[in-house]
Design a protein around this motif. Structure first.
Motif: not given
Length: 122
Positions: A49-77
């Motif tokens: 989780l730390r690795k994928i957050c460091e790379n800007g795809i997800f975030q873990n703030e106040q122990s709540v994990v959410t995406s910073r980009m959708s699955q579709e956006e990730y696939a496109r990029r």
């Protein structure tokens, strides 16, 4: 072109899939899901989780994990990065290379023509 996307490892993609399917979720819930679906220990889940957050795809703030980009956006990029790295960013070069190995059906040609018409510049 925007910054090239980080390409996740297979393990990172497995965790990403769980997040995309269940977000937003508390990090403790993610640990439970990863143990249940991936057979991972808590430490493995947090390391990945730390690795994928460091790379800007997800975030873990106040122990709540959410995406910073959708699955579709990730696939496109990810696709854009592939084109950039392998075909000098040229979609026509990619299509030409693809067509050297596979012939298109009339239906596929028509579908591609429609897409080109729809997304092409005037």
């Amino acid at each position: 072109m925007e910054d090239l996307i980080y390409i996740m490892t297979e393990a990172e993609q497995e965790l990403a899939q769980l997040i995309w399917e269940h977000e937003p979720l508390r990090s403790g819930e993610l640990v439970r899901l990863a143990a249940e679906h991936l057979n991972w220990k808590k430490s493995t889940t947090y390391t990945v989780l730390r690795k994928i957050c460091e790379n800007g795809i997800f975030q873990n703030e106040q122990s709540v994990v959410t995406s910073r980009m959708s699955q579709e956006e990730y696939a496109r990029r990810k696709g854009e990065r592939y084109l950039e790295e392998n075909y000098e960013g040229s979609l026509p070069n990619f299509v030409a290379a693809f067509l050297k190995r596979k012939k298109l059906s009339k239906k596929e040609i028509d579908e591609l023509a429609e897409l080109i018409e729809e997304y092409g510049e005037d």
